[in-house]
Write a protein that holds these residues in place. Sequence first.
Motif, PDB file in Angstrom:
ATOM      1  N   PRO A 239      -0.621   3.455  -4.668  1.00 21.92           N
ATOM      2  CA  PRO A 239      -0.146   4.231  -3.523  1.00 21.92           C
ATOM      3  C   PRO A 239       0.725   3.362  -2.639  1.00 21.92           C
TER       4      PRO A 239
ATOM      5  N   ALA B 133      -0.375   1.256   3.240  1.00 22.10           N
ATOM      6  CA  ALA B 133      -0.780   2.009   4.421  1.00 22.10           C
ATOM      7  C   ALA B 133      -0.004   1.525   5.623  1.00 22.10           C
TER       8      ALA B 133
ATOM      9  N   ASP C  94      -3.980  10.442  -5.489  1.00 22.76           N
ATOM     10  CA  ASP C  94      -4.399   9.212  -6.154  1.00 22.76           C
ATOM     11  C   ASP C  94      -5.175   9.442  -7.446  1.00 22.76           C
TER      12      ASP C  94
ATOM     13  N   PHE D  72      -9.812   5.017  -2.290  1.00 24.93           N
ATOM     14  CA  PHE D  72      -8.691   5.787  -1.764  1.00 24.93           C
ATOM     15  C   PHE D  72      -9.201   6.981  -0.949  1.00 24.93           C
TER      16      PHE D  72
ATOM     17  N   SER E  99      -2.698  11.552   0.829  1.00 29.20           N
ATOM     18  CA  SER E  99      -3.371  10.264   0.694  1.00 29.20           C
ATOM     19  C   SER E  99      -3.188   9.425   1.947  1.00 29.20           C
TER      20      SER E  99
ATOM     21  N   GLY F  85      -4.307   6.213   1.768  1.00 28.83           N
ATOM     22  CA  GLY F  85      -4.192   4.866   1.233  1.00 28.83           C
ATOM     23  C   GLY F  85      -5.519   4.281   0.788  1.00 28.83           C
ATOM     24  N   ASP F  86      -5.457   3.011   0.370  1.00 28.86           N
ATOM     25  CA  ASP F  86      -6.602   2.296  -0.187  1.00 28.86           C
ATOM     26  C   ASP F  86      -7.368   1.587   0.922  1.00 28.86           C
TER      27      ASP F  86
ATOM     28  N   THR G 114      -9.021   2.743   3.616  1.00 26.00           N
ATOM     29  CA  THR G 114      -8.621   3.201   4.956  1.00 26.00           C
ATOM     30  C   THR G 114      -9.615   4.258   5.433  1.00 26.00           C
TER      31      THR G 114
ATOM     32  N   THR H  81      -6.612   1.091   9.276  1.00 24.51           N
ATOM     33  CA  THR H  81      -5.581   0.697   8.328  1.00 24.51           C
ATOM     34  C   THR H  81      -5.110  -0.709   8.690  1.00 24.51           C
TER      35      THR H  81
ATOM     36  N   ASP I 264       1.812  -3.686   7.207  1.00 24.23           N
ATOM     37  CA  ASP I 264       2.329  -3.946   5.865  1.00 24.23           C
ATOM     38  C   ASP I 264       2.229  -5.425   5.493  1.00 24.23           C
TER      39      ASP I 264
END
Length: 236
Positions: A54, A57, A101, A155, A175, A177-178, A180, A198, A201
């Motif tokens: 993905p 986040a 996901d 996810f 989604s 994200g992973d 989160t 989250t 980046d």
Amino acid sequence: MRHTRMPRLVAVSLAATLAMGLSAGCGPEDASGDGAPGAQSPTGSANPSRSAAPPPAGRSQAPTPRPSSATPTARPTTAAALTCDQLRNAAVQTALVKLPDYPCDSMRLTDGHWEDEDGVQVDLQPQCAIGHLVGDGAADAVGVVKITTPGTGRFYTLVVWRNDHGAPVPFATESLGDRTPVVSVTVTRPAVTVVYRTRRDTDPPVANTLTRTAVYRVAGTGLDEVSHVDAPYAGG
């Protein structure tokens, strides 16, 4: 000639049987009869997005066109509001509405849980809200599911269920994200406000450094982010 053709016929038959077995996808669960839009496929997919990572986040992305999830006509506006408890045994995806996901042809929870033969687990989270999201007079539901893979992936996904004559039917997903986890979900017609953990980046994925409050609106079979505000989070 008869003695030479028989082994070939047996080989062809075995090859066809193996191909049918490999075509089975995310599981035997079937969303037929739940009022989900579109025709249901008799078999699952082969987990086409299992290898796709993905997007990170916290990264804002321009909205992309979404496929349409058709709303049934002549739906009564007096239908009873959905309840969060109904979601524990509801479908979470159909032939048209997918979990980004882990897309399957269909998937239905049983007491808030689903698991496939590969060990992937989907669990309904406690965060849930009821309100008007689809655009008719019936109160819909929005909740969160966590997809746990055999590796380190966790996810989190928003799911909107439309109110189909008092029954929850998957309508849109998004989604988050992973790793989160969601703190809260609220509905202010026609928007969904989600508070979740989250990271930036540039931060490593092992820890969450932000609490994000994001506002979404349903767009086709997905949800588009309207805005978000971040605050520092030191909980890890």
